[in-house]
Design a protein around this motif. Structure first.
Motif, PDB file in Angstrom:
ATOM      1  N   ALA A 150       0.836  -1.211   0.000  1.00  0.00           N
ATOM      2  CA  ALA A 150       0.000   0.000   0.000  1.00  0.00           C
ATOM      3  C   ALA A 150       0.866   1.255   0.000  1.00  0.00           C
ATOM      4  O   ALA A 150       0.557   2.239  -0.696  1.00  0.00           O
ATOM      5  N   PHE A 151       1.966   1.231   0.767  1.00  0.00           N
ATOM      6  CA  PHE A 151       2.856   2.394   0.824  1.00  0.00           C
ATOM      7  C   PHE A 151       3.499   2.656  -0.537  1.00  0.00           C
ATOM      8  O   PHE A 151       3.517   3.788  -1.025  1.00  0.00           O
ATOM      9  N   ASN A 152       4.031   1.609  -1.167  1.00  0.00           N
ATOM     10  CA  ASN A 152       4.682   1.800  -2.467  1.00  0.00           C
ATOM     11  C   ASN A 152       3.684   2.242  -3.531  1.00  0.00           C
ATOM     12  O   ASN A 152       4.013   3.048  -4.405  1.00  0.00           O
ATOM     13  N   ALA A 153       2.458   1.718  -3.453  1.00  0.00           N
ATOM     14  CA  ALA A 153       1.430   2.127  -4.414  1.00  0.00           C
ATOM     15  C   ALA A 153       1.061   3.599  -4.230  1.00  0.00           C
ATOM     16  O   ALA A 153       0.964   4.357  -5.209  1.00  0.00           O
ATOM     17  N   SER A 154       0.862   4.011  -2.976  1.00  0.00           N
ATOM     18  CA  SER A 154       0.495   5.411  -2.718  1.00  0.00           C
ATOM     19  C   SER A 154       1.667   6.354  -3.005  1.00  0.00           C
ATOM     20  O   SER A 154       1.470   7.481  -3.460  1.00  0.00           O
ATOM     21  N   LEU A 155       2.897   5.873  -2.762  1.00  0.00           N
ATOM     22  CA  LEU A 155       4.075   6.689  -3.070  1.00  0.00           C
ATOM     23  C   LEU A 155       4.201   6.891  -4.572  1.00  0.00           C
ATOM     24  O   LEU A 155       4.532   7.986  -5.045  1.00  0.00           O
ATOM     25  N   THR A 156       3.929   5.845  -5.341  1.00  0.00           N
ATOM     26  CA  THR A 156       3.948   5.959  -6.801  1.00  0.00           C
ATOM     27  C   THR A 156       2.933   6.993  -7.260  1.00  0.00           C
ATOM     28  O   THR A 156       3.233   7.853  -8.098  1.00  0.00           O
ATOM     29  N   ALA A 157       1.731   6.920  -6.701  1.00  0.00           N
ATOM     30  CA  ALA A 157       0.675   7.867  -7.071  1.00  0.00           C
ATOM     31  C   ALA A 157       1.070   9.301  -6.707  1.00  0.00           C
ATOM     32  O   ALA A 157       0.832  10.237  -7.483  1.00  0.00           O
ATOM     33  N   ALA A 158       1.697   9.473  -5.535  1.00  0.00           N
ATOM     34  CA  ALA A 158       2.103  10.815  -5.104  1.00  0.00           C
ATOM     35  C   ALA A 158       3.207  11.378  -5.986  1.00  0.00           C
ATOM     36  O   ALA A 158       3.258  12.582  -6.244  1.00  0.00           O
ATOM     37  N   MET A 159       4.103  10.515  -6.456  1.00  0.00           N
ATOM     38  CA  MET A 159       5.175  10.989  -7.329  1.00  0.00           C
ATOM     39  C   MET A 159       4.649  11.372  -8.709  1.00  0.00           C
ATOM     40  O   MET A 159       5.194  12.242  -9.376  1.00  0.00           O
ATOM     41  N   ILE A 160       3.574  10.707  -9.142  1.00  0.00           N
ATOM     42  CA  ILE A 160       2.979  11.044 -10.433  1.00  0.00           C
ATOM     43  C   ILE A 160       2.096  12.280 -10.317  1.00  0.00           C
ATOM     44  O   ILE A 160       2.174  13.196 -11.141  1.00  0.00           O
ATOM     45  N   ALA A 161       1.257  12.312  -9.278  1.00  0.00           N
ATOM     46  CA  ALA A 161       0.305  13.407  -9.110  1.00  0.00           C
ATOM     47  C   ALA A 161       0.270  13.838  -7.647  1.00  0.00           C
ATOM     48  O   ALA A 161      -0.485  13.283  -6.848  1.00  0.00           O
ATOM     49  N   PRO A 162       1.117  14.825  -7.261  1.00  0.00           N
ATOM     50  CA  PRO A 162       1.150  15.273  -5.858  1.00  0.00           C
ATOM     51  C   PRO A 162      -0.092  16.078  -5.492  1.00  0.00           C
ATOM     52  O   PRO A 162      -0.225  17.245  -5.861  1.00  0.00           O
ATOM     53  N   THR A 163      -1.015  15.434  -4.794  1.00  0.00           N
ATOM     54  CA  THR A 163      -2.244  16.085  -4.335  1.00  0.00           C
ATOM     55  C   THR A 163      -2.394  15.775  -2.848  1.00  0.00           C
ATOM     56  O   THR A 163      -1.739  14.859  -2.324  1.00  0.00           O
ATOM     57  N   PRO A 164      -3.255  16.500  -2.146  1.00  0.00           N
ATOM     58  CA  PRO A 164      -3.474  16.190  -0.724  1.00  0.00           C
ATOM     59  C   PRO A 164      -3.892  14.739  -0.502  1.00  0.00           C
ATOM     60  O   PRO A 164      -3.497  14.118   0.486  1.00  0.00           O
ATOM     61  N   LEU A 165      -4.680  14.195  -1.438  1.00  0.00           N
ATOM     62  CA  LEU A 165      -5.153  12.818  -1.288  1.00  0.00           C
ATOM     63  C   LEU A 165      -4.007  11.812  -1.430  1.00  0.00           C
ATOM     64  O   LEU A 165      -3.846  10.919  -0.588  1.00  0.00           O
ATOM     65  N   THR A 166      -3.196  11.946  -2.489  1.00  0.00           N
ATOM     66  CA  THR A 166      -2.123  10.964  -2.714  1.00  0.00           C
ATOM     67  C   THR A 166      -1.024  11.083  -1.660  1.00  0.00           C
ATOM     68  O   THR A 166      -0.505  10.070  -1.172  1.00  0.00           O
ATOM     69  N   ILE A 167      -0.668  12.306  -1.306  1.00  0.00           N
ATOM     70  CA  ILE A 167       0.381  12.478  -0.290  1.00  0.00           C
ATOM     71  C   ILE A 167      -0.140  12.051   1.079  1.00  0.00           C
ATOM     72  O   ILE A 167       0.582  11.437   1.877  1.00  0.00           O
ATOM     73  N   GLY A 168      -1.402  12.348   1.359  1.00  0.00           N
ATOM     74  CA  GLY A 168      -1.992  11.899   2.625  1.00  0.00           C
ATOM     75  C   GLY A 168      -1.989  10.382   2.727  1.00  0.00           C
ATOM     76  O   GLY A 168      -1.694   9.813   3.788  1.00  0.00           O
TER      77      GLY A 168
END
Length: 418
Positions: free
Chosen positions: A338-356
């Protein structure tokens, strides 16, 4: 039949035959389907005479792969030991044995009459990544004859992995939390909205003279100086092209949502007459240039870790059973995915949701990993001390034998001249 008698045959043919037994859509799946249908019709008892075929199918497939692995080990195939352990070829993703452990493992497989190969076999619920972590320590124990020394090596590998991943997870949790706090505070002040940045882009900020506020001023000045002396095309290639960030409404490349950049660049290309494929290529290229080499590499590595981790969790089997076997370990694996998946999403699209999401999953992953390895952490110093005592004893005995041998040699040489 012993392993060393399995000499005739083509390993590819044996593995193909095993796949006919337990591969997708083959005998095992058809048996499961037959029993499921019989249950729905209320006639499951009618099929009870063939129920032993289910376990026979599994056991036969594993045995065939082990026979194939013996043949492969004799030819030096690096995957032989893992295949012998009971893994399928498609399971062997995302890792390999260290050369020295691989040699010992393959030697055990190739000559079962001299080396006990039982230690290689996959344990209940053991995934390929678990097996890769266990085997080097077991190999050391086999060679040295000291189980504690093998445990020291295995524990060292576990703790090294812990030290290389957990601090990063906690760092992401702390830095992400700080950025979110600043972001939401800035929303209360008109005209001062702070954009969120993609994880892993701090170096790009520093080189472009926009280092974070917590960075020592001397380091920030040095980084900006290096960036100023770097040719613009090279800096853009490494850190991302800021001019393209405007396609997502941002000033700097590390703030840009790559999905928006790609979509808008593709739309512009399409408006000028490009084909769908051309528009897609234009959008993907713009997103890659905006991200820069460092960010693209980070996204690729995190995405790969997500896939490997997800496959590892899938190999655990039924989640309820896996959790019963190892509660903390299973939580650590799932939260790691889950961490690696959310980190990937945050690196692609840094938003409050993905970084949170990266903040929360990073904290859970870090804590779960420490809990899972806490017993190892506590016992490791004592095991190292015991291993040191064993090594000292072996060296002492070796030195004594060397001295005795020197004395015997001296007497023999003296006898020649007497």
């Amino acid at each position: 039949m012993s392993d060393n008698s399995k000499r005739m045959g083509n390993p590819d043919d044996l593995e193909h035959l095993a796949k006919l037994f337990d591969g997708r859509g083959n005998l095992r799946d058809r048996l499961d389907e037959a029993f499921t249908r019989a249950s729905h019709l209320g006639v499951r008892d009618t099929l009870s005479p063939i129920k032993p075929m289910v376990s026979w199918t599994d056991d036969t497939a594993v045995d065939l792969r082990r026979r194939a692995a013996v043949l492969r080990a004799e030819n030096g195939d690096p995957k032989a030991a893992a295949l012998y352990a009971g893994f399928k070829p498609e399971d062997l993703k995302g890792g390999s044995l260290p050369p020295e452990a691989m040699l010992i493992a393959n030697a055990s497989v190739a000559d079962g009459s001299k080396f006990d190969s039982a230690w290689l076999k996959r344990k209940p619920g053991e995934t390929y990544q678990d097996w890769l972590q266990r085997i080097p320590g077991d190999a050391v124990a086999k060679v040295s004859g000291d189980e504690n020394l093998g445990e020291v090596v295995g524990d060292y590998i576990s703790l090294t992995a812990l030290a290389s991943t957990v601090p990063g997870a906690f760092k992401m949790a702390a830095a992400g939390t700080l950025h979110l706090i600043k972001y939401f505070k800035s929303l209360k002040t008109p005209g001062s909205v702070k954009f969120l940045k993609a994880p892993g882009t701090t170096l790009a900020q520093i080189l472009k003279g926009q280092g974070p506020s917590y960075l020592p001023s001397r380091v920030a000045r040095l980084g900006a100086s290096i960036g100023a002396r770097t040719p613009a095309p090279i800096l853009d290639f490494l850190a991302g092209k800021d001019s393209l960030a405007a396609l997502s409404g941002k000033q700097w490349a590390w703030e840009a949502n790559l999905l928006k950049v790609g979509k808008n660049a593709g739309s512009l290309s399409r408006a000028t007459g490009a084909s769908r494929l051309g528009a897609f290529a234009s959008g993907a290229g713009a997103a890659a240039r905006t991200a820069g080499f460092w960010r693209v590499t980070g996204i690729g590595g995190s995405a790969a870790a997500t896939v490997i981790g997800g496959f590892d969790v899938w190999q655990e089997g039924n989640p309820a059973d896996a959790f019963k076997r190892d509660k903390a370990g299973y939580v650590a694996k799932v939260s790691g995915v889950a961490f690696n998946a959310s980190l990937t999403a945050a690196m692609i699209a840094p938003t409050p949701l993905t970084i949170g999401a990266a903040v929360v999953t990073g904290a859970v992953y870090g804590v779960a990993s420490i809990v899972d390895n806490w017993d190892t952490v506590k016992k490791f110093p004592g095991k190292v001390a015991d291993a040191g005592a064993w090594a000292g004893k072996e060296i002492g005995e070796g030195a004594g034998k060397l001295a005795d041998g020197a004395k015997s040699l001296g007497k023999s040489i003296g006898g020649l001249f007497s």
